[in-house]
Scaffold this active site. Structure first.
Site, short mmCIF file in Angstrom:
data_model
loop_
_atom_site.label_atom_id
_atom_site.label_comp_id
_atom_site.label_asym_id
_atom_site.label_seq_id
_atom_site.Cartn_x
_atom_site.Cartn_y
_atom_site.Cartn_z
N GLU A 130 60.04 -4.78 54.45
CA GLU A 130 58.93 -4.32 53.61
C GLU A 130 59.32 -2.98 52.97
OE1 GLU A 130 54.19 -3.32 54.44
OE2 GLU A 130 55.65 -3.11 56.05
N LYS A 188 50.55 -8.51 49.76
CA LYS A 188 50.13 -8.42 51.15
C LYS A 188 48.61 -8.48 51.30
CE LYS A 188 50.95 -5.41 55.20
NZ LYS A 188 51.63 -4.16 55.63
N CYS A 207 54.66 -7.87 56.97
CA CYS A 207 54.33 -7.01 58.08
C CYS A 207 53.04 -7.38 58.81
CB CYS A 207 54.33 -5.56 57.62
SG CYS A 207 54.66 -4.38 58.95
#
Length: 261
Positions: free
Chosen positions: A38, A108, A141
């Site tokens: 990331e 995300k 993540c």
């Protein structure tokens, strides 16, 4: 199919330097898919939204995506990695997947801690991309904490989940075992190492990048503090078998009528 992860120590805000470092790693391997961490070119901590804006890029025209796409075409591989994306005056914690076949984007969904004050929540939904007959799901993540993320990707047909991460909590690498097993998919978690300090705040990243098989076998596992690029051979068709026993299928056995929404 050869897949793998790159685990390294990005230098905060040193975009050009970090991109060159990644390309050096990628030039040394042959693979169909490599997952990068990331925010791998910018680092993770930012002193302000203005500082973040100074390194945010448009998709797919930003410096980072163009450079990684060039090496993807040169090596005939797919590469996934995270970057800060600017779009319509919003900044997203995004992930790209680039290959000679094209460029794909995921934003995300689940923002972690202070990210909520810098990034807009992702609005792409969960993205699964088919390349050369293999379906690759994208995840960033903190999405790991929410079983719905990996499950949605699996329901969309993903055989391999490309998970770009900057992990600081001690749970994720173990939790990805469950994400692989409960969905019968391969998972590739690419985490960074090292630490960052900004404005009195310090984070130490846990390394331990890891690849699981659909049965939870560890196919590769990184150290907590070393830079490395690791490639393993997988058979993605294993992820097409969703049967646990002759009488149990992870999708067919779901009793969604009883699930709380």
């Amino acid at each position: 199919m050869k897949v793998g992860y790159l685990q390294f120590h990005p230098e905060r805000l040193a975009v050009d330097k970090n991109i060159k470092r990644v390309i050096q790693f990628l030039e040394s391997v042959e693979a169909e898919l490599v997952v990068l961490p990331e925010l791998f070119a910018t680092g993770y901590l930012f002193s302000s939204k203005r500082e973040l804006l100074s390194v945010a890029e448009k998709f797919p025209d930003g410096e980072t995506i163009k450079a990684i796409l060039d090496i993807a075409k040169e090596k005939d591989m797919a590469i996934a990695g995270g970057f800060p994306e600017i779009s319509n005056n919003k900044i997203f914690n995004s992930q790209f997947l680039v290959s000679p076949a094209g460029e794909f984007l995921y934003r995300k969904v689940h923002l972690f801690n202070g990210e909520k004050y810098l990034f807009a929540p992702g609005d792409t939904g969960f993205v699964s991309v088919e390349l050369k007959g293999i379906k690759i799901g994208l995840m960033v993540c903190f999405d790991w904490l929410f079983p719905e993320a990996a499950r949605t990707l699996a329901l969309k047909g993903a055989q391999v989940i490309a998970h770009s991460a900057n992990l600081v909590m001690p749970y994720c690498q173990k939790a990805m075992y469950a994400r692989a097993v409960e969905n019968r998919v391969f998972t590739i978690t690419s985490n960074r190492i090292g630490s960052e300090s900004v404005g009195g705040k310090k984070l130490t990243f846990t390394g331990g990048s890891i690849i699981y098989s659909p049965t939870g076998k560890i196919l590769a596992e990184g150290s907590t503090d070393s830079e490395e690029i690791t490639i393993v051979e997988i058979d993605p068709t294993e992820a097409l078998d969703k049967n646990i026993t002759g009488d149990n299928n992870i999708f067919d056995d779901r009793r969604t009528r009883l699930y709380f929404r």
